[in-house]
Design an enzyme around this catalytic site. Structure first.
Site, mmCIF file in Angstrom:
data_model
loop_
_atom_site.group_PDB
_atom_site.id
_atom_site.type_symbol
_atom_site.label_atom_id
_atom_site.label_comp_id
_atom_site.label_asym_id
_atom_site.label_seq_id
_atom_site.Cartn_x
_atom_site.Cartn_y
_atom_site.Cartn_z
ATOM 1 C CG LEU A 54 -2.012 -1.118 1.184
ATOM 2 C CD1 LEU A 54 -2.907 -1.024 2.422
ATOM 3 C CD2 LEU A 54 -2.849 -1.061 -0.087
ATOM 4 C CG ASN A 76 7.965 -2.838 0.690
ATOM 5 O OD1 ASN A 76 6.765 -2.884 0.967
ATOM 6 N ND2 ASN A 76 8.429 -3.147 -0.515
ATOM 7 C CG HIS A 87 6.979 -13.337 -3.930
ATOM 8 N ND1 HIS A 87 8.173 -13.897 -3.506
ATOM 9 C CD2 HIS A 87 7.031 -12.034 -3.555
ATOM 10 C CE1 HIS A 87 8.899 -12.978 -2.920
ATOM 11 N NE2 HIS A 87 8.229 -11.832 -2.937
ATOM 12 C CG ASP A 89 4.530 -9.172 -4.855
ATOM 13 O OD1 ASP A 89 4.598 -8.187 -4.097
ATOM 14 O OD2 ASP A 89 5.522 -9.639 -5.454
#
Length: 447
Positions: free
Chosen positions: A65, A96, A241, A314
């Site tokens: 986000l 992050n 992932h 992701d």
């Protein structure tokens, strides 16, 4: 008066048509009782869902986000609008941001922004290490005991490469029921952060194009190490992932051994291969990279048989200038919230690998269970929270990122026709999406 809706003629999990009554934030009744009770309510809204599939609201364990600090790429508001349009009722905001979500103050800020927006539940993910630098453990306990009640920790975008640090993190979060979500990428095998950093999957295409290759073993080596560490300390590890055939095989082995490991796969890794990089279009630059057709098939099989647990989008929006540039300078990442359902329908449902029941497991029930959210991913039964979506599975659309709610326009599916369309999203009984368009958030915000 709380919202009341009669969803008429929907097909729960793609099965026989029935009616669903939503009142007071829950599924109040199903079937004949739904219609009879609806007749007793004033001001009820009827939603014609004939032929549409009803599913639990989707839950994403892996969303970027960007806020705080990178509001040029995305905000909690725009990202959760995209989530609602894509059929998600809860998302996990990766750490992050800038500053990184490595303290109680930052995760609480992200949580509050999600509550104020009201388009989807926002669960902050805490950083494993300070500043995501891989040198010192972050305030894991403080984030866990904060109002955000963080249980998922990840340095996603960076690997926790130091084995001793990873072990300590696994031991620490075990004490309060948390888990580590690992970005599996051995930096010594990808030369990350140098001029020779890996740019795409290592293989035939990278050799032809002359781009530094990203070997599958860089992912697989970290997964192998971490499932052994998790087994050794008796803790939980989640693999972000997953992208290679070898990774699927290692995770399958670990589960057979009884290791507490879960894993996710993205829609783009279920559909796209490194052949697309021949175009040098940076929209296909992603971390981990697009792999080969053999990897794609292994990922699909692993998701179908339960080796891989969930879909993680992701979702990684970037400003236009960060993607519309030369390949080696371009940022890594793809948007995914608004195309995830269609991608999984195309790769898994239409190929006959899974049905809509299994679809609900991998997009809602299982991610909610992994994240520890008891009110999400619930069955479509009377008395359950009304977090649900309606899907027109027969619809087909050509993806146009300019129409998306996210700020990011870096969708790898631009111009591609995909199946399925979310026509309604209900968050706690409130319709954030109706008739395929954003309605209003649970806090009254409008698009």
């Amino acid at each position: 008066m709380p919202d009341s809706y009669l969803i008429a003629g929907a097909r729960p999990y793609g099965e026989e048509p029935t009616d669903l009554l939503i009142a007071d934030g829950v599924i109040a009744a199903v079937g004949e009782q739904a219609r009879s009770r609806a007749a007793q309510l004033e001001g009820i809204t009827q939603v014609d869902a004939a032929g549409q599939i009803a599913l639990p609201g989707m839950v994403d364990l892996h969303t970027h986000l960007r806020e705080p600090g990178r509001e040029d790429a995305e905000t909690v508001e725009t990202g959760t609008r995209a989530a609602a349009r894509g059929g998600f009722t809860a998302v996990h905001a990766m750490a992050n941001s800038f500053p990184a979500a490595d303290s109680a103050g930052v995760v609480e800020q992200v949580r509050r922004l999600g509550q104020e927006a009201g388009w989807a539940e926002v669960h902050p993910v805490g950083a494993v290490t300070v500043g995501l630098e891989g040198k010192q453990l972050a305030e894991l306990g403080a984030m866990a005991s904060s109002e955000a009640q963080v249980r998922m920790f990840s340095d996603d975008g960076h690997c926790v490469a130091d084995a001793q640090l990873m072990r300590r993190a696994l031991e620490y979060v075990k004490s309060f029921g948390g888990f580590i979500a690992q970005h599996a990428q051995d930096p010594s095998l990808t030369s990350w952060g140098t001029s020779s950093a890996a740019q795409m999957n290592e293989g035939e295409v990278s050799a032809i194009l002359g781009l530094p290759g990203w070997p599958s073993v860089a992912e697989e080596a970290i997964i192998a190490r971490d499932v052994l560490l998790a087994d050794y300390v008796g803790s939980r590890v989640h693999i972000c992932h997953v992208s290679t055939k070898g990774s699927v095989e290692i995770i399958r082995w670990a589960k057979e051994r009884g290791v507490s490991v879960t894993a996710e796969v993205t829609p783009h890794h279920l559909m796209l291969t490194d052949e697309l990089v021949r175009s040098y279009d940076p929209v296909y630059k992603v971390n981990p990279p697009l792999r080969t057709e053999a990897d794609v098939q292994a990922l699909r099989e692993g998701l179908a048989d339960g080796t891989l647990d969930v879909i993680g989008t992701d979702h990684a929006p970037h400003p236009t200038q960060a993607k519309e540039c030369e390949w080696q300078q371009a940022a890594m990442g793809m948007t995914g919230l608004e195309t995830a359902l269609s991608g999984v329908q195309h790769a898994m449902v239409e190929t006959g690998l899974i049905g809509w029941r299994r679809f609900a497991e991998i997009t809602s029930e299982r991610p909610a269970a992994i994240g520890g959210h008891a009110d999400q991913g619930r069955p479509l039964d009377a008395g359950e929270p009304a977090h649900l979506i309606l899907v027109d599975a027969d619809a087909r659309r050509t993806v146009n990122p300019e129409e998306h709610a996210t700020k990011g326009r870096n969708s790898p599916f631009r111009g591609i026709e995909l199946p399925g369309r979310v026509t309604a999203t209900f968050l706690g009984g409130h319709p954030t999406v109706l008739h395929g368009e954003l309605a209003s958030s649970r806090t009254g915000r409008t698009a």
